[in-house]
Design an enzyme around this catalytic site. Structure first.
Site, PDB file in Angstrom:
ATOM      1  N   ASN A  11       0.863  -1.182   0.000  1.00 37.39           N
ATOM      2  CA  ASN A  11       0.000   0.000   0.000  1.00 37.39           C
ATOM      3  C   ASN A  11       0.902   1.235   0.000  1.00 37.39           C
ATOM      4  OD1 ASN A  11      -1.857   2.027   0.445  1.00 37.39           O
ATOM      5  ND2 ASN A  11      -2.237   1.474   2.595  1.00 37.39           N
ATOM      6  N   LYS A  13       0.065   4.280  -0.265  1.00 33.79           N
ATOM      7  CA  LYS A  13      -0.604   5.458   0.320  1.00 33.79           C
ATOM      8  C   LYS A  13      -0.412   6.671  -0.604  1.00 33.79           C
ATOM      9  CE  LYS A  13       0.303   3.459   4.790  1.00 33.79           C
ATOM     10  NZ  LYS A  13       0.122   3.579   6.219  1.00 33.79           N
ATOM     11  N   HIS A  98      -9.476   1.071   4.980  1.00 31.92           N
ATOM     12  CA  HIS A  98      -8.137   1.218   5.582  1.00 31.92           C
ATOM     13  C   HIS A  98      -8.243   2.151   6.787  1.00 31.92           C
ATOM     14  CE1 HIS A  98      -3.991   2.474   6.168  1.00 31.92           C
ATOM     15  NE2 HIS A  98      -3.670   1.334   5.599  1.00 31.92           N
ATOM     16  N   GLU A 100      -6.649   4.596   7.791  1.00 27.85           N
ATOM     17  CA  GLU A 100      -6.547   6.040   7.535  1.00 27.85           C
ATOM     18  C   GLU A 100      -7.857   6.586   6.952  1.00 27.85           C
ATOM     19  OE1 GLU A 100      -2.906   5.494   5.427  1.00 27.85           O
ATOM     20  OE2 GLU A 100      -2.023   4.894   7.345  1.00 27.85           O
ATOM     21  N   GLU A 170      -5.335  -5.023  10.581  1.00 24.60           N
ATOM     22  CA  GLU A 170      -4.271  -4.039  10.765  1.00 24.60           C
ATOM     23  C   GLU A 170      -4.534  -3.269  12.052  1.00 24.60           C
ATOM     24  OE1 GLU A 170      -2.362  -2.909   6.793  1.00 24.60           O
ATOM     25  OE2 GLU A 170      -4.168  -1.707   6.960  1.00 24.60           O
ATOM     26  N   GLY A 176       2.449   2.145  10.608  1.00 25.68           N
ATOM     27  CA  GLY A 176       3.373   3.266  10.435  1.00 25.68           C
ATOM     28  C   GLY A 176       4.098   3.667  11.713  1.00 25.68           C
ATOM     29  N   SER A 216       3.462  -2.302  10.217  1.00 27.37           N
ATOM     30  CA  SER A 216       4.926  -2.297  10.338  1.00 27.37           C
ATOM     31  C   SER A 216       5.565  -3.641   9.970  1.00 27.37           C
ATOM     32  CB  SER A 216       5.337  -1.854  11.749  1.00 27.37           C
ATOM     33  OG  SER A 216       4.893  -0.535  11.995  1.00 27.37           O
TER      34      SER A 216
HETATM   35  C1  PEP Z   1      -0.674   0.012   5.796  1.00 27.11           C
HETATM   36  O1  PEP Z   1      -0.618   1.110   5.263  1.00 27.11           O
HETATM   37  O2  PEP Z   1      -1.629  -0.707   5.509  1.00 27.11           O
HETATM   38  C2  PEP Z   1       0.379  -0.390   6.713  1.00 27.11           C
HETATM   39  C3  PEP Z   1       0.265  -1.540   7.310  1.00 27.11           C
HETATM   40  O3  PEP Z   1       1.450   0.480   6.897  1.00 27.11           O
HETATM   41  P1  PEP Z   1       2.872   0.147   7.587  1.00 27.11           P
HETATM   42  O4  PEP Z   1       3.361  -1.157   7.022  1.00 27.11           O
HETATM   43  O5  PEP Z   1       3.736   1.301   7.257  1.00 27.11           O
HETATM   44  O6  PEP Z   1       2.598   0.021   9.073  1.00 27.11           O
END
Ligand code: PEP
Length: 253
Positions: A11, A13, A98, A100, A170, A176, A216
Protein backbone atom coordinates in the site's frame (compact mmCIF):
# COMPACT_ATOMS: atom_id res chain seq x y z
CA UNK A 1 -11.35 -16.97 -7.94
CA UNK A 2 -11.48 -17.03 -4.18
CA UNK A 3 -9.66 -19.43 -2.24
CA UNK A 4 -7.23 -19.12 0.45
CA UNK A 5 -3.87 -18.05 -0.89
CA UNK A 6 -0.87 -16.09 0.28
CA UNK A 7 -0.93 -12.44 -0.78
CA UNK A 8 1.81 -9.88 -0.22
CA UNK A 9 0.46 -6.43 -0.98
CA UNK A 10 2.10 -3.02 -0.99
CA UNK A 11 0.00 0.00 0.00
CA UNK A 12 1.90 3.03 -1.27
CA UNK A 13 -0.60 5.46 0.32
CA UNK A 14 -0.07 9.06 -0.92
CA UNK A 15 3.50 8.38 -2.05
CA UNK A 16 5.06 7.88 -5.48
CA UNK A 17 3.99 10.09 -8.37
CA UNK A 18 3.63 8.41 -11.78
CA UNK A 19 7.37 8.67 -12.56
CA UNK A 20 8.59 7.46 -9.17
CA UNK A 21 5.90 4.76 -9.12
CA UNK A 22 6.81 3.41 -12.57
CA UNK A 23 10.42 3.19 -11.45
CA UNK A 24 9.56 1.41 -8.17
CA UNK A 25 7.25 -1.04 -10.00
CA UNK A 26 10.01 -1.69 -12.57
CA UNK A 27 12.52 -2.44 -9.77
CA UNK A 28 10.06 -4.84 -8.12
CA UNK A 29 9.28 -6.52 -11.46
CA UNK A 30 13.01 -6.85 -12.17
CA UNK A 31 13.53 -8.51 -8.77
CA UNK A 32 10.79 -11.03 -9.57
CA UNK A 33 11.98 -11.85 -13.09
CA UNK A 34 12.64 -15.56 -13.55
CA UNK A 35 11.47 -16.33 -10.00
CA UNK A 36 8.34 -18.08 -8.86
CA UNK A 37 7.08 -16.31 -5.75
CA UNK A 38 5.00 -18.52 -3.46
CA UNK A 39 2.44 -15.75 -3.17
CA UNK A 40 0.28 -13.38 -5.14
CA UNK A 41 1.79 -9.88 -5.29
CA UNK A 42 -0.42 -6.80 -5.41
CA UNK A 43 0.56 -3.13 -5.55
CA UNK A 44 -1.77 -0.32 -4.44
CA UNK A 45 -0.39 2.93 -5.93
CA UNK A 46 -2.23 6.28 -5.81
CA UNK A 47 -4.90 6.71 -8.51
CA UNK A 48 -2.78 8.98 -10.71
CA UNK A 49 0.15 6.54 -10.57
CA UNK A 50 -1.92 3.48 -11.43
CA UNK A 51 -1.82 3.77 -15.26
CA UNK A 52 1.98 4.09 -15.29
CA UNK A 53 2.32 1.11 -12.93
CA UNK A 54 -0.14 -0.94 -15.02
CA UNK A 55 2.07 -0.34 -18.05
CA UNK A 56 5.18 -1.52 -16.20
CA UNK A 57 3.66 -4.67 -14.64
CA UNK A 58 1.87 -5.89 -17.79
CA UNK A 59 2.96 -9.48 -18.42
CA UNK A 60 4.52 -9.85 -14.96
CA UNK A 61 3.19 -11.76 -11.96
CA UNK A 62 2.28 -8.49 -10.23
CA UNK A 63 -1.35 -7.40 -9.91
CA UNK A 64 -2.57 -3.93 -9.07
CA UNK A 65 -5.33 -2.38 -7.06
CA UNK A 66 -6.72 0.99 -6.06
CA UNK A 67 -6.59 2.39 -2.54
CA UNK A 68 -10.23 3.45 -2.47
CA UNK A 69 -13.40 3.80 -4.55
CA UNK A 70 -16.77 5.49 -4.42
CA UNK A 71 -19.90 3.35 -4.42
CA UNK A 72 -21.86 4.93 -7.27
CA UNK A 73 -21.12 3.99 -10.88
CA UNK A 74 -20.78 7.58 -12.13
CA UNK A 75 -22.33 11.00 -11.74
CA UNK A 76 -21.90 14.17 -9.71
CA UNK A 77 -19.35 12.94 -7.17
CA UNK A 78 -16.47 15.39 -7.58
CA UNK A 79 -13.11 13.86 -6.80
CA UNK A 80 -14.36 10.28 -6.64
CA UNK A 81 -13.50 7.16 -8.67
CA UNK A 82 -15.90 4.26 -9.34
CA UNK A 83 -15.36 0.51 -9.33
CA UNK A 84 -15.87 0.48 -13.11
CA UNK A 85 -13.10 3.03 -13.66
CA UNK A 86 -10.73 0.93 -11.58
CA UNK A 87 -11.77 -2.31 -13.26
CA UNK A 88 -11.50 -0.87 -16.77
CA UNK A 89 -7.92 0.14 -16.05
CA UNK A 90 -7.16 -3.58 -15.55
CA UNK A 91 -6.98 -3.51 -11.76
CA UNK A 92 -8.33 -6.48 -9.82
CA UNK A 93 -8.18 -5.29 -6.23
CA UNK A 94 -9.35 -2.36 -4.13
CA UNK A 95 -8.80 -1.47 -0.47
CA UNK A 96 -11.90 -0.75 1.62
CA UNK A 97 -11.86 0.62 5.16
CA UNK A 98 -8.14 1.22 5.58
CA UNK A 99 -7.55 2.69 9.04
CA UNK A 100 -6.55 6.04 7.53
CA UNK A 101 -9.90 6.20 5.71
CA UNK A 102 -11.71 5.31 8.96
CA UNK A 103 -9.73 7.46 11.41
CA UNK A 104 -8.26 10.32 9.35
CA UNK A 105 -10.97 10.79 6.69
CA UNK A 106 -13.79 9.65 9.01
CA UNK A 107 -15.48 6.95 6.90
CA UNK A 108 -18.24 5.13 8.75
CA UNK A 109 -19.44 1.53 8.41
CA UNK A 110 -22.47 2.42 6.25
CA UNK A 111 -20.19 4.00 3.62
CA UNK A 112 -17.71 1.12 3.85
CA UNK A 113 -20.52 -1.35 3.41
CA UNK A 114 -21.66 0.39 0.22
CA UNK A 115 -18.09 0.61 -1.07
CA UNK A 116 -17.48 -3.09 -0.45
CA UNK A 117 -20.65 -4.04 -2.29
CA UNK A 118 -19.82 -1.68 -5.18
CA UNK A 119 -16.39 -3.29 -5.46
CA UNK A 120 -17.90 -6.77 -5.59
CA UNK A 121 -20.56 -5.86 -8.13
CA UNK A 122 -17.92 -4.11 -10.22
CA UNK A 123 -15.87 -7.31 -10.46
CA UNK A 124 -13.14 -6.19 -8.05
CA UNK A 125 -11.71 -8.08 -5.08
CA UNK A 126 -12.14 -5.92 -1.98
CA UNK A 127 -9.44 -6.08 0.67
CA UNK A 128 -11.51 -5.12 3.70
CA UNK A 129 -9.33 -3.69 6.48
CA UNK A 130 -10.19 -3.97 10.16
CA UNK A 131 -8.29 -3.21 13.34
CA UNK A 132 -8.51 -1.75 16.82
CA UNK A 133 -6.94 1.44 18.19
CA UNK A 134 -4.43 1.43 21.04
CA UNK A 135 -7.10 2.55 23.53
CA UNK A 136 -9.37 -0.25 22.43
CA UNK A 137 -6.56 -2.82 22.80
CA UNK A 138 -5.55 -1.50 26.22
CA UNK A 139 -9.11 -1.51 27.45
CA UNK A 140 -9.48 -5.17 26.44
CA UNK A 141 -12.06 -4.58 23.71
CA UNK A 142 -9.89 -5.37 20.64
CA UNK A 143 -11.68 -8.57 19.63
CA UNK A 144 -15.11 -7.02 20.17
CA UNK A 145 -14.14 -4.03 17.98
CA UNK A 146 -12.71 -6.18 15.20
CA UNK A 147 -15.57 -8.69 15.14
CA UNK A 148 -17.97 -5.72 15.15
CA UNK A 149 -16.20 -4.25 12.09
CA UNK A 150 -16.57 -7.62 10.35
CA UNK A 151 -20.22 -8.04 11.29
CA UNK A 152 -21.37 -4.53 10.42
CA UNK A 153 -19.91 -4.52 6.91
CA UNK A 154 -19.87 -8.15 5.77
CA UNK A 155 -23.33 -9.18 7.07
CA UNK A 156 -25.71 -9.87 4.24
CA UNK A 157 -23.07 -10.77 1.64
CA UNK A 158 -23.83 -13.94 -0.31
CA UNK A 159 -21.46 -16.89 0.09
CA UNK A 160 -20.18 -16.19 -3.42
CA UNK A 161 -19.43 -12.56 -2.52
CA UNK A 162 -17.67 -13.56 0.69
CA UNK A 163 -15.66 -16.00 -1.42
CA UNK A 164 -14.27 -13.04 -3.39
CA UNK A 165 -13.42 -10.94 -0.34
CA UNK A 166 -10.01 -10.64 1.32
CA UNK A 167 -9.63 -9.38 4.90
CA UNK A 168 -6.67 -7.45 6.31
CA UNK A 169 -6.23 -7.21 10.08
CA UNK A 170 -4.27 -4.04 10.76
CA UNK A 171 -4.11 -2.90 14.38
CA UNK A 172 -4.17 0.90 14.17
CA UNK A 173 -1.40 1.21 16.77
CA UNK A 174 0.92 -0.85 14.57
CA UNK A 175 0.43 1.06 11.31
CA UNK A 176 3.37 3.27 10.43
CA UNK A 177 4.63 3.19 14.03
CA UNK A 178 7.36 0.56 13.79
CA UNK A 179 5.43 -1.35 16.48
CA UNK A 180 4.29 -4.76 15.23
CA UNK A 181 1.83 -7.13 16.87
CA UNK A 182 3.62 -10.25 18.09
CA UNK A 183 3.03 -13.28 15.88
CA UNK A 184 0.99 -14.82 18.73
CA UNK A 185 -1.22 -11.73 19.21
CA UNK A 186 -1.73 -11.29 15.47
CA UNK A 187 -2.31 -15.03 14.97
CA UNK A 188 -4.87 -15.09 17.74
CA UNK A 189 -6.84 -12.15 16.26
CA UNK A 190 -6.74 -13.83 12.84
CA UNK A 191 -8.20 -16.95 14.48
CA UNK A 192 -10.98 -14.83 16.01
CA UNK A 193 -11.72 -13.25 12.60
CA UNK A 194 -11.82 -16.66 10.93
CA UNK A 195 -14.15 -17.89 13.67
CA UNK A 196 -16.44 -14.93 13.00
CA UNK A 197 -16.49 -15.66 9.25
CA UNK A 198 -17.29 -19.27 10.08
CA UNK A 199 -20.24 -18.20 12.28
CA UNK A 200 -21.53 -15.89 9.55
CA UNK A 201 -20.81 -17.86 6.36
CA UNK A 202 -19.86 -21.38 7.42
CA UNK A 203 -16.63 -23.23 7.99
CA UNK A 204 -16.00 -23.71 4.26
CA UNK A 205 -16.01 -19.97 3.56
CA UNK A 206 -13.91 -19.28 6.64
CA UNK A 207 -11.33 -21.82 5.54
CA UNK A 208 -11.04 -20.18 2.13
CA UNK A 209 -10.85 -16.51 3.11
CA UNK A 210 -7.36 -14.99 2.89
CA UNK A 211 -6.69 -12.93 6.04
CA UNK A 212 -3.65 -10.65 5.74
CA UNK A 213 -1.79 -8.96 8.59
CA UNK A 214 -0.68 -5.33 8.34
CA UNK A 215 1.21 -3.05 10.70
CA UNK A 216 4.93 -2.30 10.34
CA UNK A 217 5.66 -5.53 8.46
CA UNK A 218 9.24 -5.62 7.20
CA UNK A 219 11.75 -8.23 6.01
CA UNK A 220 12.90 -8.84 9.60
CA UNK A 221 9.48 -9.81 10.98
CA UNK A 222 7.47 -11.04 7.99
CA UNK A 223 8.52 -14.69 8.08
CA UNK A 224 7.53 -15.17 11.73
CA UNK A 225 4.15 -13.55 11.17
CA UNK A 226 3.49 -15.57 8.01
CA UNK A 227 4.30 -18.81 9.83
CA UNK A 228 1.16 -18.41 11.93
CA UNK A 229 -1.60 -20.74 10.80
CA UNK A 230 -4.26 -18.09 10.24
CA UNK A 231 -2.04 -15.40 8.71
CA UNK A 232 -2.23 -15.66 4.92
CA UNK A 233 -0.09 -12.75 3.88
CA UNK A 234 0.74 -9.13 4.55
CA UNK A 235 -0.48 -5.65 3.67
CA UNK A 236 2.69 -3.59 3.77
CA UNK A 237 2.89 0.20 3.95
CA UNK A 238 6.28 1.81 4.59
CA UNK A 239 8.39 -1.20 3.61
CA UNK A 240 6.64 -1.44 0.24
CA UNK A 241 8.14 1.89 -0.86
CA UNK A 242 11.55 0.34 -1.33
CA UNK A 243 11.97 -2.51 -3.84
CA UNK A 244 14.54 -4.46 -1.84
CA UNK A 245 12.58 -4.36 1.41
CA UNK A 246 9.33 -5.29 -0.36
CA UNK A 247 11.11 -8.15 -2.15
CA UNK A 248 12.63 -9.17 1.19
CA UNK A 249 9.08 -9.76 2.43
CA UNK A 250 8.06 -11.64 -0.74
CA UNK A 251 11.17 -13.84 -0.48
CA UNK A 252 11.95 -14.11 3.24
CA UNK A 253 15.52 -15.14 4.05
C1 PEP B 1 -0.67 0.01 5.80
O1 PEP B 1 -0.62 1.11 5.26
O2 PEP B 1 -1.63 -0.71 5.51
C2 PEP B 1 0.38 -0.39 6.71
C3 PEP B 1 0.26 -1.54 7.31
O3 PEP B 1 1.45 0.48 6.90
P1 PEP B 1 2.87 0.15 7.59
O4 PEP B 1 3.36 -1.16 7.02
O5 PEP B 1 3.74 1.30 7.26
O6 PEP B 1 2.60 0.02 9.07
Amino acid sequence: MSLRRTIIAGNWKMNMDHIEGASLAADIAAGLKGKKPACEIVLFPPFTTLPAVMGVIAGSVIAAGAQDLWYEENGAFTGEISAGMIYNLGCRYVLVGHSERRHVIGEKPDILSKKLRAALSGGLIPVYCVGETLDERESGSASEVVTGQIREVLSGLSGEEMGRTVIAYEPVWAIGTGRTATPDDAGSMHGIIRGMISDMFGAGAAGETPILYGGSVKPGNAAQLLEMEDIDGALVGGASLDASSFLGIVFPA
